[in-house]
Scaffold this active site. Structure first.
Site, PDB file in Angstrom:
ATOM      1  N   GLY A 239     -49.858 -32.948  46.717  1.00 17.68           N
ATOM      2  CA  GLY A 239     -48.821 -34.375  47.321  1.00 17.68           C
ATOM      3  C   GLY A 239     -47.635 -33.285  48.050  1.00 17.68           C
ATOM      4  O   GLY A 239     -47.589 -34.554  49.102  1.00 17.68           O
ATOM      5  N   GLU A 276     -49.906 -27.274  42.243  1.00 15.10           N
ATOM      6  CA  GLU A 276     -51.944 -27.873  42.689  1.00 15.10           C
ATOM      7  C   GLU A 276     -51.586 -28.495  44.127  1.00 15.10           C
ATOM      8  O   GLU A 276     -51.905 -30.001  44.359  1.00 15.10           O
ATOM      9  CB  GLU A 276     -52.340 -29.209  42.069  1.00 15.10           C
ATOM     10  CG  GLU A 276     -52.153 -28.552  40.544  1.00 15.10           C
ATOM     11  CD  GLU A 276     -51.931 -29.956  39.040  1.00 15.10           C
ATOM     12  OE1 GLU A 276     -51.721 -31.117  39.460  1.00 15.10           O
ATOM     13  OE2 GLU A 276     -51.714 -29.630  37.968  1.00 15.10           O
ATOM     14  N   PRO A 277     -51.666 -27.706  44.920  1.00 20.30           N
ATOM     15  CA  PRO A 277     -51.377 -28.308  46.492  1.00 20.30           C
ATOM     16  C   PRO A 277     -53.176 -28.344  47.023  1.00 20.30           C
ATOM     17  O   PRO A 277     -54.312 -27.544  46.548  1.00 20.30           O
ATOM     18  CB  PRO A 277     -51.080 -27.492  47.612  1.00 20.30           C
ATOM     19  CG  PRO A 277     -51.545 -26.464  46.293  1.00 20.30           C
ATOM     20  CD  PRO A 277     -51.208 -26.553  45.636  1.00 20.30           C
ATOM     21  N   ARG A 315     -60.796 -42.311  55.362  1.00 23.89           N
ATOM     22  CA  ARG A 315     -59.313 -42.917  55.338  1.00 23.89           C
ATOM     23  C   ARG A 315     -59.143 -43.442  55.776  1.00 23.89           C
ATOM     24  O   ARG A 315     -57.931 -44.572  55.656  1.00 23.89           O
ATOM     25  CB  ARG A 315     -58.862 -41.478  55.687  1.00 23.89           C
ATOM     26  CG  ARG A 315     -59.210 -40.130  54.621  1.00 23.89           C
ATOM     27  CD  ARG A 315     -58.902 -38.981  54.675  1.00 23.89           C
ATOM     28  NE  ARG A 315     -57.176 -39.847  54.269  1.00 23.89           N
ATOM     29  CZ  ARG A 315     -55.851 -39.589  55.650  1.00 23.89           C
ATOM     30  NH1 ARG A 315     -56.358 -38.870  56.886  1.00 23.89           N
ATOM     31  NH2 ARG A 315     -54.815 -39.725  55.284  1.00 23.89           N
ATOM     32  N   TYR A 319     -58.032 -46.697  53.547  1.00 26.19           N
ATOM     33  CA  TYR A 319     -55.484 -46.818  53.386  1.00 26.19           C
ATOM     34  C   TYR A 319     -55.324 -46.451  54.664  1.00 26.19           C
ATOM     35  O   TYR A 319     -53.810 -46.685  54.877  1.00 26.19           O
ATOM     36  CB  TYR A 319     -55.427 -45.211  53.171  1.00 26.19           C
ATOM     37  CG  TYR A 319     -56.018 -44.159  52.407  1.00 26.19           C
ATOM     38  CD1 TYR A 319     -55.976 -44.621  50.495  1.00 26.19           C
ATOM     39  CD2 TYR A 319     -56.562 -42.991  52.618  1.00 26.19           C
ATOM     40  CE1 TYR A 319     -56.579 -43.610  49.619  1.00 26.19           C
ATOM     41  CE2 TYR A 319     -57.317 -42.037  51.729  1.00 26.19           C
ATOM     42  CZ  TYR A 319     -57.058 -42.282  50.591  1.00 26.19           C
ATOM     43  OH  TYR A 319     -58.352 -41.914  49.333  1.00 26.19           O
ATOM     44  N   CYS A 347     -72.806 -50.681  58.900  1.00 31.23           N
ATOM     45  CA  CYS A 347     -72.704 -52.666  59.148  1.00 31.23           C
ATOM     46  C   CYS A 347     -71.098 -53.122  58.004  1.00 31.23           C
ATOM     47  O   CYS A 347     -71.824 -53.833  56.971  1.00 31.23           O
ATOM     48  CB  CYS A 347     -73.776 -53.261  58.509  1.00 31.23           C
ATOM     49  SG  CYS A 347     -75.293 -52.411  59.926  1.00 31.23           S
ATOM     50  N   GLU A 348     -69.818 -52.725  58.805  1.00 27.19           N
ATOM     51  CA  GLU A 348     -68.894 -52.848  57.653  1.00 27.19           C
ATOM     52  C   GLU A 348     -67.476 -52.915  59.323  1.00 27.19           C
ATOM     53  O   GLU A 348     -67.699 -52.368  60.224  1.00 27.19           O
ATOM     54  CB  GLU A 348     -68.345 -52.057  57.023  1.00 27.19           C
ATOM     55  CG  GLU A 348     -69.396 -51.877  56.026  1.00 27.19           C
ATOM     56  CD  GLU A 348     -68.515 -52.807  54.439  1.00 27.19           C
ATOM     57  OE1 GLU A 348     -68.430 -53.495  54.319  1.00 27.19           O
ATOM     58  OE2 GLU A 348     -70.261 -52.666  53.515  1.00 27.19           O
ATOM     59  N   TYR A 375     -59.961 -34.789  52.628  1.00 29.31           N
ATOM     60  CA  TYR A 375     -60.295 -36.383  51.775  1.00 29.31           C
ATOM     61  C   TYR A 375     -61.581 -36.828  52.809  1.00 29.31           C
ATOM     62  O   TYR A 375     -60.637 -37.550  53.186  1.00 29.31           O
ATOM     63  CB  TYR A 375     -59.570 -37.062  51.396  1.00 29.31           C
ATOM     64  CG  TYR A 375     -57.968 -36.250  50.225  1.00 29.31           C
ATOM     65  CD1 TYR A 375     -58.404 -36.035  49.198  1.00 29.31           C
ATOM     66  CD2 TYR A 375     -57.327 -35.386  50.890  1.00 29.31           C
ATOM     67  CE1 TYR A 375     -58.075 -36.146  48.297  1.00 29.31           C
ATOM     68  CE2 TYR A 375     -56.233 -34.804  49.580  1.00 29.31           C
ATOM     69  CZ  TYR A 375     -56.925 -35.181  48.704  1.00 29.31           C
ATOM     70  OH  TYR A 375     -55.505 -34.889  47.794  1.00 29.31           O
TER      71      TYR A 375
HETATM   72  C1  LIG Z   1     -54.963 -35.078  43.878  1.00 24.03           C
HETATM   73  C2  LIG Z   1     -54.348 -34.208  42.695  1.00 24.03           C
HETATM   74  C3  LIG Z   1     -54.024 -33.299  43.471  1.00 24.03           C
HETATM   75  C4  LIG Z   1     -53.920 -32.915  45.060  1.00 24.03           C
HETATM   76  O1  LIG Z   1     -53.038 -33.496  46.061  1.00 24.03           O
HETATM   77  P1  LIG Z   1     -52.247 -33.848  46.893  1.00 24.03           P
HETATM   78  O2  LIG Z   1     -52.387 -34.606  47.834  1.00 24.03           O
HETATM   79  O3  LIG Z   1     -54.112 -33.167  48.086  1.00 24.03           O
HETATM   80  O4  LIG Z   1     -52.306 -32.179  47.581  1.00 24.03           O
HETATM   81  C5  LIG Z   1     -53.083 -32.219  42.367  1.00 24.03           C
HETATM   82  N1  LIG Z   1     -53.019 -32.838  40.936  1.00 24.03           N
HETATM   83  C6  LIG Z   1     -54.112 -33.791  41.265  1.00 24.03           C
HETATM   84  C7  LIG Z   1     -53.777 -34.041  39.131  1.00 24.03           C
HETATM   85  C8  LIG Z   1     -53.841 -34.437  41.246  1.00 24.03           C
HETATM   86  O5  LIG Z   1     -54.930 -35.842  40.716  1.00 24.03           O
END
Ligand SMILES: *Cc1c(COP(=O)(O)O)cnc(C)c1O
Length: 417
Positions: A239, A276-277, A315, A319, A347-348, A375
Site C-alpha cells: 500500500g 506485500e508491496p 487507471r 480512478y 469508443c468510450e 497496474y
Molecule cells: C494489492 C495488494 C497488495 C499490494 O498493494 P500496493 O498498493 O500495490 O502495494 C498487497 N497485499 C494485498 C493483499 C493486495 O491485495
C-alpha cells in the site's frame, strides 16, 4: 522516474532514446527499468536488515515473468491472489516456500494447488475459507499454514476503490471477530497457525493509517498470546504510495522504523516481519510510449488522439488517476501550446490518459505516460479487439523484449464459429 531525462531536447530512458525504442518495438509500448525495480526492492529489504523478514512482492501490480524472475533472483517472496499468479511465480523461478496467498475467493482448485506446491502461508479472508482449507488439507493429508487477514477498520485516506481496510470492505476478517476465528482455527486438525496479516489500501501517502492498523494488530497478537496462540509472523501488507504528480511517498525505511518501534512497545520483537508491496516497487519503473495519430481542434476542445487507450492503461478512466505525460521532444518551436485532452482509440468517453495538458504536439509525435509500471499492463484488456501491447525491459545499457505484441489471431484464440 530519475532515469528519464532530456538530452539535447530529446527524451531518454537511461541511455536509450525513446524514439529508437518506439521505432524498434512499435507503439504503444510498455518499457520498464530493471535497475529501478531492483533498487526499490533492495532499499526495502535493506531497511529490515538484522530482522527475520520477507518482502513478498504483490505481483498483481506487474506480473511480467522477466520482472518476477528479477525479483526472485534477489530472494524476494511473492504475494499472489489467484492460481494464475501462482503458476506465474513458479514459472518465473520463485521458491513456493516464499509465497503468500491472499484473496477473498480462493477456489477449491486454487487451494489444492497451493497445498500441493507447498506455499508459505494462506492469508485467510473468511471463516468459510478456513473450513474449506481444512477440508482440502485433510483430504490431501497436508497441514495448511495459515494467517488470518484481519480488517482493522482504519481509513487509509485513499481513493475509495483502492481502500480495503474499512469495516464495510469485502476484505479480511473483522477485527472484532478475529480472536474467535483464531481459537476455532487452533482446533482444526489440518491447519497450523503461523501469522496475522492486514492490508488496508493502496497509494497511501500518510504513515498514520499504517500505525493505527499496527496498534490493532499488535493488541490482537498479545490477546492471542494470552489465549496460548503464538503468532510467528506479522504481515503488514503493501500500500505504500508513490509519486505520480507531487505526492510525497512514504519511504519504506521510515515505515519500517516506525513499525519496529511499535513491535518493541508491544513486546513483539521476535516475530518475522512480512510486507506485500506492489506499486512502490514497480510504478515508477515503467512508462507507456504512445504515438499521436491525430490532432483535433473543435470549439474550445483540443484533442491529441493517441494509439494507446484505456484498454492498455485504465487507471485514468477507472480512478481518474493523474499520470504525468511527457513529450518525446522537449520543445517544438513554432508549434502552439494548447491544453490538450490526451485521448485513446476506444469508443468510450472515459477513454483518456490525461486532461488539460499544456503541450505542443503534432501528428506522429511520441508521448510518454510516466509511472505506468504498476497496474498498467496487468489491468489491460482486449476491449475493442485491440491486441495487448509489447513490453520491454531496459537497464543502464541494454534493452530487450519481454513480451511480444499480441497478434490478431490471438484475439480469437479458442473461439469457434
Ligand atoms: C494489492 C495488494 C497488495 C499490494 O498493494 P500496493 O498498493 O500495490 O502495494 C498487497 N497485499 C494485498 C493483499 C493486495 O491485495
Amino acid at each position: 522516474m530519475n532515469f528519464l531525462h532530456y538530452q539535447k531536447g530529446k527524451l531518454f530512458a537511461h541511455q536509450h532514446s525513446i524514439t529508437e525504442l518506439a521505432q524498434q518495438y512499435g507503439t504503444p509500448l510498455y518499457v520498464y527499468s530493471r535497475d529501478y525495480i531492483e533498487q526499490q526492492w533492495l532499499e526495502f529489504d535493506h531497511a529490515l536488515k538484522g530482522r527475520k523478514h520477507l518482502i513478498c512482492y504483490a505481483i498483481k501490480a506487474n506480473s511480467n515473468l522477466a520482472i518476477l524472475n528479477t525479483l526472485a533472483k534477489l530472494g524476494s517472496g511473492f504475494d499472489i491472489v489467484s492460481q494464475g499468479e501462482l503458476e506465474r511465480v513458479l514459472k518465473a523461478g520463485a521458491d513456493p516456500k516464499k509465497v503468500v496467498f491472499s484473496g477473498v475467493a480462493k477456489s477449491e482448485a486454487e487451494i489444492e494447488r497451493a497445498l500441493e506446491v507447498g506455499i508459505k502461508c494462506f492469508n485467510v479472508e473468511s471463516e468459510p475459507e478456513l473450513e474449506r482449507i481444512q477440508s482440502i488439507a485433510q483430504r490431501l493429508n497436508k497441514i495448511a499454514p495459515i494467517s488470518l487477514r484481519v480488517n482493522p477498520d482504519v481509513d487509509a485516506k485513499t481513493h475509495p476503490y483502492i481502500s480495503t481496510g474499512l469495516r464495510n470492505n469485502k476484505f479480511g476478517i473483522s477485527y472484532q471477530l478475529a480472536r474467535a476465528v483464531y481459537q476455532k482455527a487452533r482446533e482444526l486438525s489440518h491447519i497450523e497457525i503461523f501469522g496475522i496479516d492486514c492490508h488496508i489500501g493502496s497509494q497511501l501517502t500518510d504513515i498514520s493509517p499504517f500505525l493505527d492498523a499496527a496498534d490493532r494488530i499488535l493488541t490482537l497478537v498479545n490477546q492471542l498470546k494470552n489465549d496460548g496462540i503464538i503468532i510467528k509472523h506479522i504481515d503488514f501488507g503493501g500500500g505504500l504510495g508513490v509519486c505520480y504528480d507531487n505526492e510525497t511517498p512514504i519511504k519504506s525505511s521510515d515505515l519500517v522504523n516506525e513499525l519496529i518501534k511499535k513491535l518493541a512497545a508491544y513486546d513483539c520483537d521476535d516475530v518475522e516481519i512480512l510486507f506485500e508491496p506492489g506499486r512502490s516497487i514497480v510504478a515508477n519503473s515503467g512508462m507507456l510510449i504512445t504515438r499521436v495519430e491525430y490532432v483535433k481542434h473543435q470549439d474550445d476542445n483540443h484533442f491529441a488522439i493517441v494509439d494507446a487507450g484505456m484498454n492498455d492503461l485504465i487507471r485514468p478512466a477507472l480512478y481518474e488517476a493523474w499520470m504525468r505525460i511527457l513529450p518525446e521532444q522537449e520543445d517544438k518551436p513554432g508549434q502552439t501550446i494548447y491544453p490538450y485532452s490526451i485521448v485513446g482509440p476506444i469508443c468510450e468517453s472515459s477513454d483518456f490518459l490525461g486532461k488539460d495538458r499544456e503541450l505542443a504536439v503534432e501528428q506522429g509525435d511520441l508521448l510518454v505516460v510516466c509511472s505506468a509500471g504498476a497496474y498498467g499492463f496487468t489491468m489491460a484488456s482486449n476491449y475493442n479487439s485491440k491486441p495487448k501491447v509489447a513490453e520491454v525491459l531496459i537497464d543502464e545499457t541494454s534493452h530487450r523484449l519481454v513480451r511480444k505484441r499480441e497478434t490478431f489471431e490471438m484475439l480469437w484464440q479458442g473461439e469457434t464459429i
